[in-house]
Design a protein around this motif. Structure first.
Motif, PDB file in Angstrom:
ATOM      1  N   THR A  82     -10.098   1.194  -0.761  1.00  0.00           N
ATOM      2  CA  THR A  82     -11.335   0.905  -1.476  1.00  0.00           C
ATOM      3  C   THR A  82     -10.995   0.149  -2.753  1.00  0.00           C
ATOM      4  OG1 THR A  82     -13.144   1.913  -2.728  1.00  0.00           O
ATOM      5  CG2 THR A  82     -11.167   3.235  -2.442  1.00  0.00           C
ATOM      6  N   LEU A  83     -11.939  -0.665  -3.200  1.00  0.00           N
ATOM      7  CA  LEU A  83     -11.701  -1.445  -4.422  1.00  0.00           C
ATOM      8  C   LEU A  83     -11.616  -0.561  -5.658  1.00  0.00           C
ATOM      9  CD1 LEU A  83     -13.895  -4.656  -3.950  1.00  0.00           C
ATOM     10  CD2 LEU A  83     -11.403  -4.499  -4.078  1.00  0.00           C
ATOM     11  N   GLU A  84     -12.017   0.692  -5.540  1.00  0.00           N
ATOM     12  CA  GLU A  84     -11.861   1.607  -6.665  1.00  0.00           C
ATOM     13  C   GLU A  84     -10.400   1.980  -6.881  1.00  0.00           C
ATOM     14  OE1 GLU A  84     -14.329   2.514  -8.676  1.00  0.00           O
ATOM     15  OE2 GLU A  84     -15.609   1.173  -7.508  1.00  0.00           O
ATOM     16  N   SER A  85      -9.569   1.782  -5.860  1.00  0.00           N
ATOM     17  CA  SER A  85      -8.144   2.123  -5.941  1.00  0.00           C
ATOM     18  C   SER A  85      -7.363   0.957  -6.525  1.00  0.00           C
ATOM     19  CB  SER A  85      -7.609   2.469  -4.548  1.00  0.00           C
ATOM     20  OG  SER A  85      -6.199   2.516  -4.542  1.00  0.00           O
ATOM     21  N   SER A  86      -6.578   1.226  -7.566  1.00  0.00           N
ATOM     22  CA  SER A  86      -5.749   0.170  -8.167  1.00  0.00           C
ATOM     23  C   SER A  86      -4.657  -0.283  -7.206  1.00  0.00           C
ATOM     24  CB  SER A  86      -5.128   0.675  -9.474  1.00  0.00           C
ATOM     25  OG  SER A  86      -4.320   1.816  -9.244  1.00  0.00           O
ATOM     26  N   VAL A  87      -4.169   0.626  -6.355  1.00  0.00           N
ATOM     27  CA  VAL A  87      -3.150   0.245  -5.372  1.00  0.00           C
ATOM     28  C   VAL A  87      -3.738  -0.722  -4.354  1.00  0.00           C
ATOM     29  CG1 VAL A  87      -1.615   1.101  -3.561  1.00  0.00           C
ATOM     30  CG2 VAL A  87      -1.871   2.392  -5.682  1.00  0.00           C
ATOM     31  N   PHE A  88      -4.959  -0.447  -3.878  1.00  0.00           N
ATOM     32  CA  PHE A  88      -5.596  -1.342  -2.906  1.00  0.00           C
ATOM     33  C   PHE A  88      -5.804  -2.729  -3.500  1.00  0.00           C
ATOM     34  CE2 PHE A  88      -9.471  -3.201  -1.103  1.00  0.00           C
ATOM     35  CZ  PHE A  88      -9.126  -3.258   0.241  1.00  0.00           C
ATOM     36  N   ARG A  89      -6.283  -2.792  -4.729  1.00  0.00           N
ATOM     37  CA  ARG A  89      -6.495  -4.096  -5.360  1.00  0.00           C
ATOM     38  C   ARG A  89      -5.176  -4.848  -5.515  1.00  0.00           C
ATOM     39  NH1 ARG A  89     -10.045  -2.984 -10.627  1.00  0.00           N
ATOM     40  NH2 ARG A  89      -8.818  -1.068 -10.672  1.00  0.00           N
ATOM     41  N   HIS A  90      -4.113  -4.119  -5.862  1.00  0.00           N
ATOM     42  CA  HIS A  90      -2.803  -4.766  -5.978  1.00  0.00           C
ATOM     43  C   HIS A  90      -2.325  -5.257  -4.619  1.00  0.00           C
ATOM     44  CE1 HIS A  90       1.213  -5.729  -7.154  1.00  0.00           C
ATOM     45  NE2 HIS A  90       1.767  -4.689  -6.553  1.00  0.00           N
ATOM     46  N   MET A 136       0.814  -1.215   0.000  1.00  0.00           N
ATOM     47  CA  MET A 136       0.000   0.000   0.000  1.00  0.00           C
ATOM     48  C   MET A 136       0.848   1.266   0.000  1.00  0.00           C
ATOM     49  SD  MET A 136      -3.322  -0.284  -0.221  1.00  0.00           S
ATOM     50  CE  MET A 136      -3.849   1.285   0.478  1.00  0.00           C
ATOM     51  N   LEU A 137       2.137   1.150   0.295  1.00  0.00           N
ATOM     52  CA  LEU A 137       3.000   2.328   0.241  1.00  0.00           C
ATOM     53  C   LEU A 137       3.045   2.940  -1.159  1.00  0.00           C
ATOM     54  CD1 LEU A 137       6.077   1.227   2.426  1.00  0.00           C
ATOM     55  CD2 LEU A 137       4.100   2.593   3.097  1.00  0.00           C
ATOM     56  N   LEU A 138       2.610   2.199  -2.163  1.00  0.00           N
ATOM     57  CA  LEU A 138       2.573   2.719  -3.528  1.00  0.00           C
ATOM     58  C   LEU A 138       1.664   3.938  -3.666  1.00  0.00           C
ATOM     59  CD1 LEU A 138       2.518  -0.520  -5.714  1.00  0.00           C
ATOM     60  CD2 LEU A 138       4.145   1.361  -5.934  1.00  0.00           C
ATOM     61  N   VAL A 139       0.775   4.166  -2.698  1.00  0.00           N
ATOM     62  CA  VAL A 139      -0.097   5.349  -2.798  1.00  0.00           C
ATOM     63  C   VAL A 139       0.738   6.628  -2.754  1.00  0.00           C
ATOM     64  CG1 VAL A 139      -2.036   4.135  -1.754  1.00  0.00           C
ATOM     65  CG2 VAL A 139      -0.517   5.500  -0.307  1.00  0.00           C
ATOM     66  N   TRP A 140       1.969   6.546  -2.250  1.00  0.00           N
ATOM     67  CA  TRP A 140       2.838   7.726  -2.188  1.00  0.00           C
ATOM     68  C   TRP A 140       3.892   7.728  -3.287  1.00  0.00           C
ATOM     69  CZ3 TRP A 140       2.326   5.730   3.205  1.00  0.00           C
ATOM     70  CH2 TRP A 140       1.302   6.409   3.888  1.00  0.00           C
ATOM     71  N   GLY A 141       3.697   6.910  -4.304  1.00  0.00           N
ATOM     72  CA  GLY A 141       4.600   6.960  -5.442  1.00  0.00           C
ATOM     73  C   GLY A 141       5.503   5.740  -5.553  1.00  0.00           C
ATOM     74  N   ALA A 142       6.223   5.704  -6.682  1.00  0.00           N
ATOM     75  CA  ALA A 142       7.062   4.544  -6.985  1.00  0.00           C
ATOM     76  C   ALA A 142       8.206   4.377  -5.992  1.00  0.00           C
ATOM     77  CB  ALA A 142       7.612   4.662  -8.408  1.00  0.00           C
ATOM     78  N   ARG A 143       8.779   5.499  -5.532  1.00  0.00           N
ATOM     79  CA  ARG A 143       9.901   5.372  -4.598  1.00  0.00           C
ATOM     80  C   ARG A 143       9.432   4.792  -3.265  1.00  0.00           C
ATOM     81  NH1 ARG A 143      14.767   6.998  -5.211  1.00  0.00           N
ATOM     82  NH2 ARG A 143      14.188   8.429  -6.899  1.00  0.00           N
ATOM     83  N   ALA A 144       8.290   5.250  -2.782  1.00  0.00           N
ATOM     84  CA  ALA A 144       7.739   4.670  -1.558  1.00  0.00           C
ATOM     85  C   ALA A 144       7.412   3.195  -1.769  1.00  0.00           C
ATOM     86  CB  ALA A 144       6.497   5.440  -1.125  1.00  0.00           C
ATOM     87  N   LEU A 186       4.034  13.726   1.081  1.00  0.00           N
ATOM     88  CA  LEU A 186       3.424  12.606   1.777  1.00  0.00           C
ATOM     89  C   LEU A 186       2.179  13.089   2.511  1.00  0.00           C
ATOM     90  CD1 LEU A 186       6.488  10.674   3.251  1.00  0.00           C
ATOM     91  CD2 LEU A 186       5.120  10.104   1.263  1.00  0.00           C
ATOM     92  N   GLU A 187       1.027  12.821   1.948  1.00  0.00           N
ATOM     93  CA  GLU A 187      -0.230  13.150   2.604  1.00  0.00           C
ATOM     94  C   GLU A 187      -0.757  11.878   3.264  1.00  0.00           C
ATOM     95  OE1 GLU A 187      -2.883  14.860  -0.194  1.00  0.00           O
ATOM     96  OE2 GLU A 187      -1.646  16.633  -0.571  1.00  0.00           O
ATOM     97  N   TRP A 188      -0.781  11.876   4.583  1.00  0.00           N
ATOM     98  CA  TRP A 188      -1.120  10.651   5.307  1.00  0.00           C
ATOM     99  C   TRP A 188      -2.543  10.199   5.032  1.00  0.00           C
ATOM    100  CZ3 TRP A 188       2.985   8.292   6.827  1.00  0.00           C
ATOM    101  CH2 TRP A 188       4.129   9.020   7.196  1.00  0.00           C
TER     102      TRP A 188
END
Length: 732
Positions: free
Chosen positions: A400-408, A111-119, A390-392
């Protein structure tokens, strides 16, 4: 074809040995190998291997970019690797608790991907540390703490090496990124030259050109990220920093002029193919591309040409004479000889701009550059890179399932849990943690990349196993094997971000050589590695296909709308110019960048879609048509804009039919956007410049109307209308 055609040229070797990939490979090899060798020398081989493992984990986070971001990512990974390794070692004896930890961490770290590729790379490094701890988990809390500490020591050792390299060569990463960008641009120019070869298929030419456009955009974004986010480059007024900024800016302008050189190539081939003049144009374009390629190699190597650069003026003069001597084409061809003169003007301009970029090695250019003061210049350049904060709350918003990061993240948790229990209950190999490690590396957010990585992993493991076994059988000498080990390590870590197949081949081979030094039979290791790789790849592929898959076709409507939106704003600035309004240079460059980025994102998604299952593809023929028309539209807007920039005096008069064509083109793009976008977003799109607005300023000029301008505006209307038809078909 001679053997030399398949061998790398001297220029290719220069690019490789002076590239950031090779320097990263050397640094990673040194960071991994030295602790193990010193540990073996001092009788602490196990500790040395653990320190080396920590360096391996930290190397995952060391992706290209400004060093401040790289350092922060590595520090975050250092802390996470230490904590997770300690927890994993403590829970290793308790199978059920360890399974819960793997499930929770594989989800949370992904889930750290929500803050970008480096995270995301920080999460990957931590997962790798967790998996490698399972190879030989220590017993007891003190041993677990010591193990985690040694991993952190290895990570700190890698960070120290990276810090020393940046301090010694502060501009090296920017020079390497700039040189690679010029090389990608040279390849783009070579592909443009192929359009003048009447033996090629134009659809295939466009497909290759658009694919290369993706590469050019990636390279230019990498340069922007390094240069414009590095305070030392954009704020200081050193010679090197100014030359880097000026040269990159000129290279982007060169890219615009290359893309702006659009012509009706089918009509050109019919009208002038028999004369042989198109072959001369292609040859000159190819030589200009070679000049640019050599320049990129020189910047990567940070040393000027060994010989004086070629002067293309005599060739341009000969081409001009040939064009002048040609008889006018037949009327049936639908094209006049004026187009060849426009091509000649474009070639002269390209030659001049490449010569201007060559002044990178001219110290006087930087000294006399009329650039803004340090802080002001930094503020301007920061507009060209996206803010990374970084927005917490972003973490919670993506649950949510609408988020591609969450599904991944859900897929990763399920796949890792399955791999762990498979290895624990059904497969009791000596290195069964390889199954879990394969899953964490192979499972990607998009199915197309997951399948590509899995294919490369399996092929690379098989080829690398055969290569390693053959060398172990043919080379019994230990010293020779150690040299091969060094070479294979450098190659493997040099290509890990560019050619994954090469990395897997040489990584597998060097692991076999390493295990031979540890006294393990290489045939058994090969058998187990192949089996574990197949099991891990099967789990990753099945999970990516069956559990909340993200198909590229589902992302296309947003990407199509973003591309249309960027081109609409780009067309609006052209209308402003024609109406006599001033468009600031920075504003124009930002609009141009938006067009390039949006077009590249769309083209990349289209390429990935073609590698997915056929049933998931969304109208590939129409999408390809849209991509090509979008390229033609932005090229012609660039062409008109640059010609207006270079003309002195008042804006040209736009005849009534030209004004109607421009207004219709903007209206067509607006209708296409309305078909693709939600109604709530309609207010975000700029309104078309009306015919009255165009007439109000333009009719005050005393210059007679420009009929060629009318023809170009009519062509923009036609392309915009064709885009509308394709969009309508896509929506339907």
């Amino acid at each position: 074809m001679p053997l030399s055609a398949y061998l790398p040229s001297r220029r290719d070797l220069s690019y490789f040995f002076f590239s950031q990939q090779f320097s990263d490979g050397l640094r990673t090899t040194l960071a991994i190998l030295l602790p193990a060798l010193l540990g073996a020398q001092w009788g602490q081989f196990a500790a040395g291997i653990t320190i080396s493992t920590g360096a391996v984990c930290l190397s995952v986070t060391d992706t290209p970019g400004p060093f401040r971001h790289r350092r922060n990512g590595q520090l975050a990974a250092l802390g996470l690797v230490f904590g997770v390794a300690w927890l994993t070692a403590l829970l290793a004896p308790h199978r059920e608790w360890l399974g819960l930890e793997i499930t929770a961490l594989s989800f949370g770290l992904t889930m750290l991907l929500v803050w970008g590729a480096r995270a995301g790379s920080v999460g990957s490094a931590t997962l790798l540390g967790m998996v490698l701890t399972l190879a030989h988990p220590p017993e007891g809390w003190q041993a677990s703490l010591a193990h985690a500490g040694l991993l952190a020591l290895g990570g700190g050792w890698y960070l120290l090496l990276a810090l020393v390299q940046v301090r010694v060569q502060p501009y090296r990463a920017a020079q390497q990124a700039l040189g690679e960008s010029l090389r990608a641009l040279a390849d783009f120019l070579r592909l443009k030259a192929i359009f003048y070869d009447d033996r090629t298929d134009l659809d295939d030419d466009y497909r290759r050109l658009v694919a290369q456009q993706v590469t050019v955009n990636e390279k230019q974004e990498a340069v922007r990220d390094v240069i414009f986010r590095t305070r030392q480059i954009v704020s200081e007024s050193t010679s090197t920093s100014r030359r880097l900024v000026l040269t990159f800016t000129e290279s982007v302008d060169l890219y615009e002029h290359i893309t702006a050189g659009y012509y009706d190539y089918a009509a050109l081939r019919v009208a002038f193919g028999p004369t042989g003049i198109l072959g001369d144009i292609r040859a000159l374009l190819s030589r200009l591309a070679t000049d640019l390629d050599y320049l990129g190699a020189a910047i990567v190597a940070n040393r000027p040409y060994g010989t004086p650069p070629p002067d293309r003026t005599p060739e341009l003069t000969r081409l001009q004479a040939r064009i002048a001597a040609l008889p006018p084409p037949e009327a049936a061809s639908g094209i006049g000889s004026l187009v060849l003169k426009k091509i000649l003007v474009n070639l002269r301009d390209l030659s001049r701009r490449i010569a201007s970029i060559r002044r990178y090695f001219d110290e006087e250019q930087a000294a006399n550059a009329n650039s803004a003061a340090g802080p002001d210049r930094a503020a301007v350049h920061r507009q060209f890179v996206a803010a990374q904060e970084l927005e917490w709350r972003a973490f919670g918003q993506n649950l949510t399932l609408e988020s591609s990061v969450f599904r991944h993240a859900v897929r990763m948790a399920v796949a890792c849990t399955g791999a762990y229990w498979l290895a624990a209950l059904l497969w009791h190999g000596q290195h069964n943690y390889w199954i879990l490690m394969t899953v964490t590396i192979m499972l990607k957010p998009g199915f197309s990349l997951t399948r590509q990585r899995n294919t490369e992993r399996i092929m690379g493991t098989l080829v690398g196993g055969l290569l390693g076994a053959a060398l172990l059988w043919l080379v019994p000498n230990g010293d020779a094997r150690f040299v091969l080990l060094l070479v294979f390590m450098v190659i493997a870590y040099s290509f890990q971000r560019t050619k994954y197949l090469v990395t897997v081949i040489f990584l597998t081979a060097y692991l076999l050589i390493m295990f031979s030094f540890l006294g393990l039979g290489y045939l058994g290791v090969i058998e187990e590695r192949v089996t574990d790789t197949l099991l891990g790849c099967a789990i990753a592929l099945a999970t990516g296909y069956l559990l909340f898959p993200r198909w590229e076709g589902e992302q296309l409507p947003d990407l199509l709308a973003a591309t249309l939106r960027a081109n609409q704003a780009y067309l609006r600035q052209l209308a402003d110019r024609l109406a006599g309004r001033e468009v600031p240079l920075t504003t124009y460059r930002l609009l141009r960048k938006d067009v390039y980025v949006a077009s590249a994102n769309l083209a990349a998604a289209f390429q990935r879609m073609l590698s997915e299952p056929r049933r998931t593809r969304r109208q590939p023929t129409e999408v390809h048509r849209f991509v090509v028309l979008n390229h033609i539209l932005s090229s012609n807007i660039s062409s008109l804009t640059t010609s207006l920039e270079e003309e002195e005096g008042p804006a040209p008069v736009v005849p009534p039919e030209g004004r109607r064509a421009l207004t219709s083109a903007q209206a067509a793009l607006g209708k296409s956007l309305a078909r693709l976008a939600a109604p709530a977003e309609a207010d975000r799109y700029p309104a078309a410049l009306t015919t009255a607005e165009l007439r109000a300023d333009a009719l005050t000029a005393t210059v007679s109307p420009d009929r060629s301008l009318t023809e170009q505006l009519a062509f923009l209307q036609k392309v915009s209308s064709d885009l509308g038809k394709v969009t309508e078909a896509l929506v339907a």
